[in-house]
Design a protein around this motif. Structure first.
Motif, mmCIF file in Angstrom:
data_model
loop_
_atom_site.group_PDB
_atom_site.id
_atom_site.type_symbol
_atom_site.label_atom_id
_atom_site.label_comp_id
_atom_site.label_asym_id
_atom_site.label_seq_id
_atom_site.Cartn_x
_atom_site.Cartn_y
_atom_site.Cartn_z
ATOM 1 N N LYS A 176 0.851 -1.197 0.000
ATOM 2 C CA LYS A 176 0.000 0.000 0.000
ATOM 3 C C LYS A 176 0.884 1.244 0.000
ATOM 4 O O LYS A 176 2.098 1.170 0.212
ATOM 5 N N ASP A 177 0.267 2.390 -0.237
ATOM 6 C CA ASP A 177 0.964 3.666 -0.125
ATOM 7 C C ASP A 177 -0.021 4.717 0.366
ATOM 8 O O ASP A 177 -1.180 4.404 0.673
ATOM 9 N N ASP A 178 0.434 5.956 0.468
ATOM 10 C CA ASP A 178 -0.458 7.032 0.906
ATOM 11 C C ASP A 178 -0.548 8.146 -0.122
ATOM 12 O O ASP A 178 -0.974 9.251 0.181
ATOM 13 N N ARG A 179 -0.173 7.835 -1.364
ATOM 14 C CA ARG A 179 -0.147 8.884 -2.383
ATOM 15 C C ARG A 179 -1.553 9.201 -2.882
ATOM 16 O O ARG A 179 -2.433 8.328 -2.924
ATOM 17 N N PRO A 180 -1.806 10.435 -3.277
ATOM 18 C CA PRO A 180 -3.062 10.751 -3.974
ATOM 19 C C PRO A 180 -3.121 9.976 -5.285
ATOM 20 O O PRO A 180 -2.120 9.833 -5.989
ATOM 21 N N ALA A 181 -4.288 9.431 -5.601
ATOM 22 C CA ALA A 181 -4.444 8.630 -6.817
ATOM 23 C C ALA A 181 -5.862 8.775 -7.328
ATOM 24 O O ALA A 181 -6.767 9.217 -6.609
ATOM 25 N N ASP A 182 -6.076 8.391 -8.574
ATOM 26 C CA ASP A 182 -7.431 8.438 -9.128
ATOM 27 C C ASP A 182 -8.313 7.343 -8.531
ATOM 28 O O ASP A 182 -9.480 7.576 -8.230
ATOM 29 N N PHE A 183 -7.745 6.125 -8.357
ATOM 30 C CA PHE A 183 -8.553 4.978 -7.939
ATOM 31 C C PHE A 183 -7.883 4.236 -6.792
ATOM 32 O O PHE A 183 -6.682 3.942 -6.851
ATOM 33 N N VAL A 263 -4.064 3.716 -10.345
ATOM 34 C CA VAL A 263 -4.704 2.920 -9.311
ATOM 35 C C VAL A 263 -3.701 2.583 -8.222
ATOM 36 O O VAL A 263 -2.515 2.366 -8.489
ATOM 37 N N THR A 264 -4.171 2.583 -6.989
ATOM 38 C CA THR A 264 -3.369 2.147 -5.847
ATOM 39 C C THR A 264 -4.206 1.146 -5.058
ATOM 40 O O THR A 264 -5.433 1.124 -5.190
ATOM 41 N N TYR A 265 -3.557 0.313 -4.248
ATOM 42 C CA TYR A 265 -4.219 -0.855 -3.677
ATOM 43 C C TYR A 265 -4.188 -0.836 -2.152
ATOM 44 O O TYR A 265 -3.263 -0.280 -1.539
ATOM 45 N N CYS A 266 -5.183 -1.498 -1.554
ATOM 46 C CA CYS A 266 -5.245 -1.600 -0.102
ATOM 47 C C CYS A 266 -6.082 -2.815 0.278
ATOM 48 O O CYS A 266 -6.618 -3.513 -0.585
ATOM 49 N N THR A 267 -6.229 -3.052 1.582
ATOM 50 C CA THR A 267 -7.049 -4.133 2.108
ATOM 51 C C THR A 267 -8.236 -3.571 2.877
ATOM 52 O O THR A 267 -8.302 -2.374 3.169
ATOM 53 N N ASN A 268 -9.172 -4.448 3.238
ATOM 54 C CA ASN A 268 -10.283 -4.041 4.101
ATOM 55 C C ASN A 268 -9.771 -3.394 5.384
ATOM 56 O O ASN A 268 -10.278 -2.360 5.833
ATOM 57 N N GLU A 269 -8.795 -4.024 5.989
ATOM 58 C CA GLU A 269 -8.264 -3.516 7.254
ATOM 59 C C GLU A 269 -7.687 -2.114 7.095
ATOM 60 O O GLU A 269 -7.866 -1.258 7.960
ATOM 61 N N ASP A 270 -7.001 -1.857 5.983
ATOM 62 C CA ASP A 270 -6.421 -0.532 5.760
ATOM 63 C C ASP A 270 -7.490 0.551 5.776
ATOM 64 O O ASP A 270 -7.275 1.661 6.289
ATOM 65 N N VAL A 271 -8.654 0.256 5.191
ATOM 66 C CA VAL A 271 -9.749 1.230 5.158
ATOM 67 C C VAL A 271 -10.307 1.445 6.560
ATOM 68 O O VAL A 271 -10.576 2.578 6.979
ATOM 69 N N ALA A 272 -10.479 0.354 7.314
ATOM 70 C CA ALA A 272 -11.019 0.461 8.670
ATOM 71 C C ALA A 272 -10.090 1.258 9.570
ATOM 72 O O ALA A 272 -10.542 2.079 10.383
ATOM 73 N N VAL A 273 -8.791 1.044 9.432
ATOM 74 C CA VAL A 273 -7.819 1.712 10.299
ATOM 75 C C VAL A 273 -7.501 3.112 9.798
ATOM 76 O O VAL A 273 -7.349 4.058 10.582
ATOM 77 N N ARG A 281 -8.056 10.526 -0.305
ATOM 78 C CA ARG A 281 -6.939 10.902 -1.190
ATOM 79 C C ARG A 281 -7.179 10.429 -2.621
ATOM 80 O O ARG A 281 -6.475 10.834 -3.547
ATOM 81 N N ALA A 282 -8.167 9.540 -2.799
ATOM 82 C CA ALA A 282 -8.484 9.015 -4.130
ATOM 83 C C ALA A 282 -9.745 9.670 -4.669
ATOM 84 O O ALA A 282 -10.620 10.099 -3.902
ATOM 85 N N LYS A 283 -9.862 9.713 -5.981
ATOM 86 C CA LYS A 283 -11.082 10.233 -6.596
ATOM 87 C C LYS A 283 -12.201 9.205 -6.577
ATOM 88 O O LYS A 283 -13.382 9.577 -6.560
#
Length: 502
Positions: A176-183, A263-273, A281-283
């Motif tokens: 994962k990252d913390d950059r602004p991204a479209d998706f 596009v950048t990627y994450c998990t369910n947990e990343d969204v919850a935390v 940060r994403a559109k």
């Protein structure tokens, strides 16, 4: 966070500005945008060697391959983090570990990024059945991987190969990252684990109740164990160890990267935390495939992100169905155990045939998605257009009543919410084995800041986008998707272009 910081954060969110975890506005200069990052990544040389070739499952534990199996100590990591890998074999053998990032890569589906080992691996113990039927490994770490600073966010697999007997399996993790991204592509990792039967029959659907109801509380599963072969709907033994990513999510990631979408990627947990700042940060936020298990913090985050102006695409089915509690491991590591504790929208009388004892209901998922899981919730059917003049159909040539055969399955959404401006863009019937009839509605509704929330109302939407290496088109409930379809691709393109402001 102080009261002042909290007020600043709420003000920023209301204005549609992402904020940091401490509540301060996240300016563009904090993490520079890199809109061509995915395109540049996919211009690199790829290989089909990321795929498994040899698997062999245990006779009694039909979904387990104890010959070689493993897991990672985190489902997601950032560049610079250290990931521990835990591997076990039926007898001692050197094991090679090849790490690949999955993407488009000129159609090959993966890029080789690292080699670990060979490392000496020995048998590690199968854990006993613990409280609430949990099977939680306490294996010795086999090796570690420090995530290089230049690794691009994405889904990565470690291909494990035993030298003495050739058999293979995957471990899987998200960078994962913390950059602004479209998706922002959310991997449905909670659902992967909920269905994981490793080592025998120890998913959230297996319990010792006399009534045999599969959807109850009082059962827990741990991320500290390998992913067994996926146990239903699609039998793909060469996806072993990858959860549900290759089965239901990879076709959308493959297609998005093929077309260079940011596009950048994450998990369910990343969204919850991570909360609203992590999503805002994403559109646009993408829920893909089989996205059934959500923590309440995840739901609250996404409702907040819609209010902040983020677009949402539920290219998924049965989404946001069960309230999921995160719990620590036996040795105190956070968020490595999950339990089903409630039904979003509350338990409906007609659901009592399968569900019981779910004491912590959440809000109606339709208030976020636009529709919800309906009963019967399993089935297959055609995706039938009801509103062909809507902008999502531009360039498809579709007319009212036109259908995309087999696109709906195996779970879906219906019963649209009473959200102002909500439109039903496709609707029809599904059948479970030709005996149980149900229905679905695909919807779209406007957010408060010109954003939109689209609900495709099918787990199989991604099947219409691409058929990458390593992926098998599923057949279920006497129906199947027909694979990539130009109309599905154009509808998705229309949504993506609108969301990124092109």
């Amino acid at each position: 966070m102080s009261d002042l910081d909290r007020r600043q954060a709420l003000g920023a969110i209301a204005a549609g500005v992402a904020v940091t975890a401490t509540g301060h506005p996240l300016h563009a200069s904090a993490t520079p945008r890199a809109p061509d990052l995915i395109k540049a990544e996919n211009d690199k040389s790829g290989t089909t060697d990321w795929q498994l070739t040899y698997t062999k499952f245990d006779t009694k534990a039909r979904y387990r391959q104890s010959l070689i199996e493993g897991y990672c100590d985190n489902m997601s990591v950032s560049a610079g983090d250290t990931l521990r890998l835990f591997v076990s074999t039926a007898r001692p053998t050197p094991v090679g570990i090849e790490i690949y990032r999955l993407g488009y890569y000129q159609g090959t589906g993966g890029r080789h990024v690292a080699t670990l080992g060979p490392v000496d691996v020995k048998p590690q113990p199968t854990p006993p059945v613990g409280s609430m039927r949990i099977r939680e490994c306490a294996w010795e770490p086999t090796t570690t991987l420090e995530i290089p600073k230049d690794w691009v966010s994405g889904v990565y697999v470690g291909k494990l190969t035993a030298e003495k007997h050739r058999y293979q399996s995957y471990v899987i993790f998200v960078v994962k990252d913390d950059r602004p991204a479209d998706f922002l592509f959310q991997c449905s990792t909670n659902t992967w684990q909920a269905y994981n039967k490793w080592p025998e029959n120890h998913s959230l659907y297996d319990n010792d109740r006399p009534d045999k109801k599969p959807l109850v509380s009082g059962v827990r599963v741990s991320f500290d164990r390998p992913f067994a072969k996926y146990p239903q709907v699609v039998d793909n033994p060469l996806s072993l160890g990858s959860g549900e990513f290759i089965l239901f999510e990879f076709p959308l990631a493959f297609w998005a990267e093929q077309h260079g979408y940011d596009v950048t990627y994450c998990t369910n947990e990343d969204v919850a935390v991570g909360g609203v700042p992590f999503v805002a940060r994403a559109k646009a936020f993408l829920s893909v495939g089989h996205d059934e298990y959500w923590a309440r913090a995840q739901y609250d985050t996404c409702i907040g992100a819609v209010k902040a102006g983020v677009n949402f695409g539920f290219f998924s089915g049965n989404s946001v169905c069960f309230v999921t509690k995160y719990l620590p491991t036996a040795d105190g590591r956070a968020n490595r155990v999950i339990e089903r504790v409630g039904r979003y929208g509350g338990l409906k009388p007609e659901e009592g045939k399968w569900m019981a004892d779910l004491p912590e209901p959440g809000p109606d998922e339709a208030l976020l998605i636009g529709a919800r899981s309906v009963i019967p919730f399993n089935g297959s059917g055609d995706w039938v257009v009801t509103k062909p003049d809507h902008w999502i159909f531009q360039g498809t040539g579709m007319k009212k009543g036109d259908r995309i055969a087999g696109l709906v399955g195996w779970e879906h959404h219906g019963d649209p919410a009473a959200i102002p401006g909500l439109e039903v863009v496709a609707a029809g019937k599904t059948w479970n084995g030709g005996e149980e009839e149900s229905h679905y509605e695909a919807t779209i509704y406007p957010g408060p800041k010109g954003n939109t929330v689209f609900n495709a109302s099918t787990i199989f939407w991604a099947q219409g986008l691409s058929n990458p290496p390593g992926h098998w088109v599923p057949y279920v409930h006497n129906g199947k998707s027909n694979g990539p379809d130009a109309r599905v691709q154009r509808i998705t393109r229309n949504l993506f272009e609108k969301w990124r402001g092109a």
